[in-house]
Design a protein around this motif. Structure first.
Motif, short mmCIF file in Angstrom:
data_model
loop_
_atom_site.label_atom_id
_atom_site.label_comp_id
_atom_site.label_asym_id
_atom_site.label_seq_id
_atom_site.Cartn_x
_atom_site.Cartn_y
_atom_site.Cartn_z
N ARG A 13 0.82 -1.22 0.00
CA ARG A 13 0.00 0.00 0.00
C ARG A 13 0.86 1.27 0.00
N LYS A 14 2.04 1.15 -0.60
CA LYS A 14 2.89 2.33 -0.73
C LYS A 14 2.76 2.95 -2.12
N ALA A 15 2.03 2.29 -2.99
CA ALA A 15 1.71 2.83 -4.31
C ALA A 15 0.24 2.51 -4.57
N PRO A 16 -0.45 3.37 -5.32
CA PRO A 16 -1.88 3.16 -5.53
C PRO A 16 -2.19 2.10 -6.57
N ALA A 17 -3.35 1.48 -6.42
CA ALA A 17 -3.85 0.53 -7.42
C ALA A 17 -5.31 0.28 -7.12
N THR A 18 -6.04 -0.14 -8.14
CA THR A 18 -7.43 -0.55 -7.91
C THR A 18 -7.42 -2.03 -7.56
N ILE A 19 -7.77 -2.31 -6.32
CA ILE A 19 -7.71 -3.69 -5.83
C ILE A 19 -9.03 -4.40 -6.11
N VAL A 20 -8.93 -5.59 -6.68
CA VAL A 20 -10.12 -6.39 -7.01
C VAL A 20 -10.39 -7.40 -5.91
N SER A 21 -9.35 -8.06 -5.42
CA SER A 21 -9.52 -9.01 -4.32
C SER A 21 -8.17 -9.24 -3.65
N GLU A 22 -8.24 -9.80 -2.46
CA GLU A 22 -7.02 -10.02 -1.69
C GLU A 22 -7.20 -11.21 -0.76
N THR A 23 -6.16 -12.04 -0.69
CA THR A 23 -6.10 -13.10 0.33
C THR A 23 -4.75 -12.95 1.02
N ASP A 24 -4.44 -13.92 1.89
CA ASP A 24 -3.17 -13.84 2.63
C ASP A 24 -1.97 -13.83 1.69
N ASP A 25 -2.07 -14.52 0.57
CA ASP A 25 -0.89 -14.60 -0.29
C ASP A 25 -1.07 -14.17 -1.74
N VAL A 26 -2.25 -13.68 -2.09
CA VAL A 26 -2.47 -13.24 -3.48
C VAL A 26 -3.24 -11.91 -3.49
N LEU A 27 -2.77 -11.00 -4.33
CA LEU A 27 -3.49 -9.73 -4.55
C LEU A 27 -3.89 -9.66 -6.02
N VAL A 28 -5.12 -9.21 -6.28
CA VAL A 28 -5.58 -9.00 -7.65
C VAL A 28 -5.86 -7.51 -7.82
N ILE A 29 -5.25 -6.94 -8.87
CA ILE A 29 -5.49 -5.52 -9.17
C ILE A 29 -5.91 -5.37 -10.62
N LYS A 30 -6.51 -4.21 -10.93
CA LYS A 30 -6.80 -3.90 -12.34
C LYS A 30 -5.52 -3.43 -13.01
N ASP A 31 -5.26 -3.90 -14.22
CA ASP A 31 -4.10 -3.43 -14.97
C ASP A 31 -4.28 -1.94 -15.29
N ILE A 32 -3.19 -1.19 -15.15
CA ILE A 32 -3.26 0.26 -15.36
C ILE A 32 -3.48 0.60 -16.83
N ALA A 33 -3.15 -0.30 -17.72
CA ALA A 33 -3.31 -0.07 -19.17
C ALA A 33 -4.01 -1.29 -19.77
N PRO A 34 -5.32 -1.43 -19.51
CA PRO A 34 -6.00 -2.68 -19.88
C PRO A 34 -6.00 -2.94 -21.38
N LYS A 35 -5.72 -4.19 -21.74
CA LYS A 35 -5.71 -4.58 -23.15
C LYS A 35 -7.02 -5.24 -23.55
N THR A 36 -7.86 -5.56 -22.58
CA THR A 36 -9.18 -6.14 -22.83
C THR A 36 -10.15 -5.49 -21.83
#
Ligand code: 5GP
Ligand code: ZN
Length: 110
Positions: A13-36
């Motif tokens: 959390r030292k840089a911004p991102a749009t977070i989609v989901s989070e568990t103890d060992d995996v983070l999902v974010i939206k790509d900053i330059a989506p190709k789809t």
């Protein structure tokens, strides 16, 4: 956490991102330059430079089960494509292992 790694900074959390989901060992974010229309990045929280460094089969399995879950939760992502670029020569630009989750359009190439 590796210094100068943008994904480690996002995970901490030292840089911004749009977070989609989070568990103890995996983070999902939206790509900053989506190709789809749907373009997520499935990122292990532990820093591995690339897939070749991954040495924990639980983490590998969780990356895949995260994709299953994203598909179940996202109406437009019943069909999806997963992509890992391993190495600069095939397009890897962020050297913290991540899997692209791509959906929301018809793929006509392989
Ligand atoms: P690669 O080419 O390494 O497989 O994929 C890196 C991906 O990360 C690219 O699709 C790029 O758009 C995305 N990306 C790079 N920097 C950032 C960032 O700071 N935030 C987010 N959300 N995505 C990023
Ligand atoms: Zn990192």
């Amino acid at each position: 956490m590796k210094a100068d790694c943008i994904f480690c900074a996002i995970i901490a959390r030292k840089a911004p991102a749009t977070i989609v989901s989070e568990t103890d060992d995996v983070l999902v974010i939206k790509d900053i330059a989506p190709k789809t229309p749907i373009h997520y990045l499935i990122i292990p929280k532990h820093h591995y430079n690339d897939l070749q460094e991954l040495n924990d089969c639980c983490v590998g399995s969780r990356l895949l089960s995260t994709a299953q879950q994203l598909s179940q939760e996202t109406p437009q992502a019943k069909d999806y494509r997963l992509l890992i670029n391993n190495g600069y020569g095939v397009g890897q630009r962020v050297f913290h292992l991540h899997m692209h989750f791509l959906a929301g359009k018809e793929f006509t190439d392989f």
